[in-house]
Design an enzyme around this catalytic site. Structure first.
Site, short mmCIF file in Angstrom:
data_model
loop_
_atom_site.label_atom_id
_atom_site.label_comp_id
_atom_site.label_asym_id
_atom_site.label_seq_id
_atom_site.Cartn_x
_atom_site.Cartn_y
_atom_site.Cartn_z
N ASP A 46 0.85 -1.20 0.00
CA ASP A 46 0.00 0.00 0.00
C ASP A 46 0.88 1.25 0.00
O ASP A 46 0.53 2.27 -0.60
CB ASP A 46 -0.92 0.00 1.23
CG ASP A 46 -2.07 -1.00 1.09
OD1 ASP A 46 -2.47 -1.28 -0.06
OD2 ASP A 46 -2.56 -1.50 2.11
N GLY A 47 2.03 1.15 0.67
CA GLY A 47 2.98 2.27 0.71
C GLY A 47 3.48 2.61 -0.70
O GLY A 47 3.63 3.79 -1.04
N ASN A 121 -4.51 8.92 2.50
CA ASN A 121 -4.80 8.24 3.78
C ASN A 121 -5.21 9.21 4.88
O ASN A 121 -6.25 9.08 5.48
CB ASN A 121 -3.55 7.52 4.29
CG ASN A 121 -3.42 6.10 3.78
OD1 ASN A 121 -4.39 5.53 3.28
ND2 ASN A 121 -2.23 5.54 3.90
N GLU A 122 -4.30 10.15 5.16
CA GLU A 122 -4.52 11.05 6.29
C GLU A 122 -3.56 12.22 6.25
O GLU A 122 -2.54 12.18 5.53
CB GLU A 122 -4.35 10.31 7.64
CG GLU A 122 -2.95 10.12 8.14
CD GLU A 122 -2.18 9.03 7.43
OE1 GLU A 122 -1.11 9.36 6.89
OE2 GLU A 122 -2.58 7.87 7.42
N ARG A 147 -4.84 19.38 23.93
CA ARG A 147 -3.42 19.42 24.32
C ARG A 147 -2.86 18.01 24.19
O ARG A 147 -3.50 17.04 24.60
CB ARG A 147 -3.27 19.92 25.77
CG ARG A 147 -3.52 21.42 25.90
CD ARG A 147 -3.35 21.87 27.33
NE ARG A 147 -1.99 21.71 27.79
CZ ARG A 147 -1.66 21.29 29.03
NH1 ARG A 147 -2.59 20.99 29.90
NH2 ARG A 147 -0.40 21.18 29.37
N ALA A 184 -1.85 10.93 21.47
CA ALA A 184 -1.41 11.12 22.86
C ALA A 184 -1.98 12.40 23.48
O ALA A 184 -1.23 13.29 23.89
CB ALA A 184 0.13 11.11 22.93
P1 NAP Z 1 5.00 2.84 4.95
O1 NAP Z 1 6.13 2.01 5.36
O2 NAP Z 1 4.79 3.14 3.50
O3 NAP Z 1 3.64 2.23 5.53
C1 NAP Z 1 3.53 1.85 6.87
C2 NAP Z 1 2.51 0.73 6.95
O4 NAP Z 1 1.19 1.25 6.69
C3 NAP Z 1 2.77 -0.37 5.92
O5 NAP Z 1 2.58 -1.61 6.53
C4 NAP Z 1 1.70 -0.10 4.85
O6 NAP Z 1 1.32 -1.26 4.17
C5 NAP Z 1 0.56 0.39 5.74
N1 NAP Z 1 -0.49 1.14 5.03
C6 NAP Z 1 -0.37 2.22 4.21
N2 NAP Z 1 -1.59 2.63 3.80
C7 NAP Z 1 -2.49 1.79 4.36
C8 NAP Z 1 -3.91 1.70 4.32
N3 NAP Z 1 -4.66 2.57 3.65
N4 NAP Z 1 -4.51 0.73 5.07
C9 NAP Z 1 -3.78 -0.14 5.79
N5 NAP Z 1 -2.44 -0.12 5.87
C10 NAP Z 1 -1.81 0.84 5.17
O7 NAP Z 1 5.05 4.18 5.84
P2 NAP Z 1 5.25 5.71 5.59
O8 NAP Z 1 5.93 5.95 4.28
O9 NAP Z 1 5.83 6.29 6.80
O10 NAP Z 1 3.73 6.30 5.54
C11 NAP Z 1 2.77 5.90 4.63
C12 NAP Z 1 1.50 5.53 5.37
O11 NAP Z 1 1.77 4.56 6.35
C13 NAP Z 1 0.85 6.70 6.11
O12 NAP Z 1 -0.16 7.29 5.31
C14 NAP Z 1 0.28 6.09 7.37
O13 NAP Z 1 -1.11 5.88 7.33
C15 NAP Z 1 0.92 4.72 7.46
N6 NAP Z 1 1.69 4.66 8.71
C16 NAP Z 1 1.14 4.00 9.74
C17 NAP Z 1 1.78 3.98 10.96
C18 NAP Z 1 1.15 3.26 12.10
O14 NAP Z 1 0.15 2.57 11.88
N7 NAP Z 1 1.67 3.41 13.31
C19 NAP Z 1 3.00 4.61 11.13
C20 NAP Z 1 3.55 5.26 10.03
C21 NAP Z 1 2.87 5.30 8.83
P3 NAP Z 1 2.27 -2.01 3.11
O15 NAP Z 1 3.18 -2.88 3.92
O16 NAP Z 1 1.29 -2.77 2.29
O17 NAP Z 1 3.01 -0.97 2.31
#
Ligand code: NAP
Length: 260
Positions: A46-47, A121-122, A147, A184
């Site tokens: 998805d990334g 996404n967000e 806060r 948080a």
């Molecule tokens: P990234 O490594 O590209 O993605 C982080 C994880 O989020 C990967 O496992 C990815 O799946 C998954 N993901 C992305 N979009 C998703 C969706 N719509 N539904 C379910 N899972 C999804 O990280 P990044 O480049 O920092 O950021 C890209 C996206 O990752 C952000 O938009 C954010 O939503 C998500 N993210 C999530 C967290 C968390 O949950 N704590 C932390 C950082 C970022 P794949 O393995 O299939 O790529």
């Protein structure tokens, strides 16, 4: 769709599948066109699809996206790694149904001037150095003074991503709404905010005002910008949409089931 390009994650499997897709489609007289493609094929997760979508933001409304996942199933991807031949057959011979995914429009205000960014996404404002204090407005109405580390506004398709880690609700595909979740939040006698997530229908504007955004960051999908000097950030679902080429229906519940 005759003109295509491929975006691959930089691992061995994704790269080799990407090459196979380019070779096979070219053999079928499809045209590899990285400048002006009609369809973008994402190979990875998805990334990877998020990267592909942002790379094409300038032409987002004239391009279709389809994805093959080299891990599990994913939310943006309809094919798993063993299904590359099915993907190729579909792209070569079938007409897809277009699924439109509304984008989140984010405006960074400095006085009357603003800059517009888009997220799939967000988008979230966060400060890990200093506690943020944010006045939250929905439309013209004051909701609360938050806060804590930050606030996240997610789309329906993003509800399974960062939003879910923040304990926000997963929204099913037909729900056209934004979701506001805390990162948080501080909750005690002198500091109170909603603490649960809030689902807000489309056509609303969420506004975050702060006396100091210094050292804060606005993250939108995998991208980020600094907020120093900014005095407000607004979020709204917009008419602009990304277009996914759906060659076969894939159940959202199945995707969700695959996630955990
Ligand atoms: P990234 O490594 O590209 O993605 C982080 C994880 O989020 C990967 O496992 C990815 O799946 C998954 N993901 C992305 N979009 C998703 C969706 N719509 N539904 C379910 N899972 C999804 O990280 P990044 O480049 O920092 O950021 C890209 C996206 O990752 C952000 O938009 C954010 O939503 C998500 N993210 C999530 C967290 C968390 O949950 N704590 C932390 C950082 C970022 P794949 O393995 O299939 O790529």
């Amino acid at each position: 769709m005759e003109r295509f390009t491929v975006v691959t994650r930089e691992d061995e499997l994704s790269l080799s599948l990407g090459k196979k897709i380019v070779d096979r489609l070219t053999l079928q007289n499809k045209i590899f066109d990285d400048q002006n493609p009609q369809i973008v094929i994402s190979v990875g997760g998805d990334g990877t699809m998020l990267h592909a979508l942002h790379q094409r933001m300038h032409q987002i409304e004239s391009v279709h996206f389809v994805g093959i996942h080299t891990g599990t199933l994913g939310f943006f991807t309809d094919y798993e790694e063993g299904e590359v031949d099915i993907l190729l057959e579909d792209v070569i011979h079938r007409q897809p149904i277009t699924e439109e995914v509304q984008l989140l429009e984010v405006k960074r205000y400095n006085g009357d001037k603003f800059e517009t960014l888009y997220a799939i996404n967000e988008a979230r404002v966060e400060n890990i150095i200093k506690t943020m204090r944010i006045e939250v407005l929905i439309g013209d109405e004051y909701l609360e003074t938050f806060r804590g580390n930050g606030l996240c506004v997610s789309t329906q398709i993003g509800s399974t991503a960062y939003n879910r880690s923040l304990r926000g609700a997963v929204l099913l595909p037909s729900i056209r709404a934004m979701q506001l979740t805390e990162v948080a939040g501080i909750h005690h006698k002198l500091s109170r905010s909603l603490s649960t997530s809030l689902v807000i229908p489309e056509n609303n504007i969420i506004r975050f005002e702060s006396k100091s955004y210094n050292d804060s960051i606005l993250c939108y999908d995998h991208l980020h910008v600094r907020l120093d000097g900014v005095d407000a950030v607004e979020f709204q679902l917009c008419k602009k949409a990304a277009r996914f080429a759906r060659y076969r229906p894939t159940s959202f519940i199945k995707r969700l089931n695959n996630l955990y």
